[in-house]
Design an enzyme around this catalytic site. Structure first.
Site, PDB file in Angstrom:
ATOM      1  N   CYS A   2       0.837  -1.076   0.102  1.00  0.00           N
ATOM      2  CA  CYS A   2      -0.096  -0.061  -0.109  1.00  0.00           C
ATOM      3  C   CYS A   2       0.941   1.124  -0.094  1.00  0.00           C
ATOM      4  CB  CYS A   2      -0.929   0.034   1.155  1.00  0.00           C
ATOM      5  SG  CYS A   2      -0.359  -0.484   2.718  1.00  0.00           S
TER       6      CYS A   2
ATOM      7  N   HIS B  63      -2.811   6.248   4.662  1.00  0.00           N
ATOM      8  CA  HIS B  63      -1.117   6.367   4.951  1.00  0.00           C
ATOM      9  C   HIS B  63      -0.919   7.849   4.279  1.00  0.00           C
ATOM     10  CE1 HIS B  63      -1.161   2.295   6.168  1.00  0.00           C
ATOM     11  NE2 HIS B  63      -0.412   1.787   5.014  1.00  0.00           N
TER      12      HIS B  63
END
Ligand code: 2RA
Length: 329
Positions: A126, A234
């Site tokens: 990711c 994130h």
């Protein structure tokens, strides 16, 4: 088209079902697959209930594609068996990412590497995905020499146990620990295990996967990955040294025109990417664009994206969409 989702009950698997439905992927039948302990349970998809089946029954159902998010060991054991049955596998684990015979794909960056011979396709990590989506257009224009990245990663990257730990701690409730330490009101500068070189596996994933996806081993990457008590996505502080000088307005225009990128960069109005705004969105948000005044040809930027979506489920579904558009499913 029959589509299998392997690991259908996990955080990413559940998000994959959401994204497949949202994007109207041409599914005629869903085949939810999970571990033996979940077989027989049901998942809901587009208003219908589907019974979870075993791996073997998942293969027997002969889906056109199986999107895996079931961990590395399960993928190492079962992805080849699905592939041998002629089922294309898109795997979200790290099992196949650095295998030289397997493609590691972010559609906005390198979808063209996919061919009819690819039956196990790796979905990148990711934290790598959101970074390369922003780096690629700038690499094309200016040539990237070196990237220094520090990440601020959501607990959803670890999974449900970590999210539960965060909210238990916030409520002052004892519960299972996903991490060695408290995560609420704290940050943990370790994601995954440490390697002999003092970096974590997560940090070396960003180093190695970036080179493979951008097809340029000359790009030097160094990373520090940190877990923070956030759930929306994130965040990454990225410092990029280019081979050539750049114009900041041109950089902003290149990013604004880049596929999958949204520029949020208006400091006069305190507009910049945050997990609060990126949560449940599929794009990569870029802001805080500014020249590094300590070094020529160097740019600082801030990148935020929902790690369960573009960082996992959405990227995997976009790979499936590309395969379908090319008649490979
Ligand atoms: C994490 N990127 O955030 C890793 C795996 N999802 O934990």
């Amino acid at each position: 088209m029959k589509v299998a989702v392997v690991g259908a009950t996990g955080l990413v698997g559940t998000k994959m079902l959401e994204v497949l439905a949202e994007r109207n992927f041409p599914i005629t039948e869903l085949v939810p697959v999970a571990s033996e302990r979940s077989v027989g349970k049901e998942v809901s998809f587009k208003g219908k209930q589907y019974k979870i089946v075993s791996m073997a029954d998942g293969i027997a159902a002969k889906p056109a594609v199986a999107i895996f998010s079931a961990g590395g060991s399960t993928s190492l054991e079962w992805a080849p068996k699905f592939a041998e049955a002629g089922i294309r596998v898109i795997d979200n684990s790290s099992a196949w990412r650095m295998d030289p015979t397997k493609k590691l794909v972010v559609p906005e960056v390198n979808a063209e590497v996919l061919t009819q011979d690819d039956f196990i396709i790796a979905n990148p990590n990711c934290s790598t995905i959101q970074m390369v989506v922003a780096l690629q257009p700038l690499h094309k224009r200016y040539g990237i020499k070196r990237v220094v990245v520090s990440t601020y990663q959501s607990v959803t990257g670890t999974g449900k146990k970590a999210v539960d730990q965060l909210f238990n701690e916030r409520k002052g409730v004892e519960g299972e620990m996903a991490y060695k330490y408290q995560i609420d009101l704290n940050v943990i500068p370790q994601i995954d295990v440490f390697l002999d070189n003092g970096y974590t596996k997560e940090e070396m994933k960003m180093v190695n996967e970036t080179k493979k996806i951008m097809q340029d081993d000359s790009i030097r990457v160094t990373a520090t990955t940190v877990r923070i008590p956030v759930i929306g996505g994130h965040s990454e502080s990225v410092n990029i040294e280019f081979a050539n000088d750049f114009d900041l307005t041109e950089v902003r225009n290149i990013l604004a025109a880049a596929p999958g990128v949204i520029v949020q960069d208006d400091i006069a109005n305190q507009q910049y990417p945050m997990p609060l705004w990126a949560h449940e969105k599929d794009e990569v948000f870029v802001g805080r664009l500014r020249r590094d005044e300590t070094q020529d040809n160097t740019l600082n930027m801030w990148i935020v994206s929902d790690n369960l979506r573009k960082g996992a489920a959405t990227n995997a579904v976009q790979i499936a969409e590309y395969l379908s558009a090319k008649g490979l499913l």
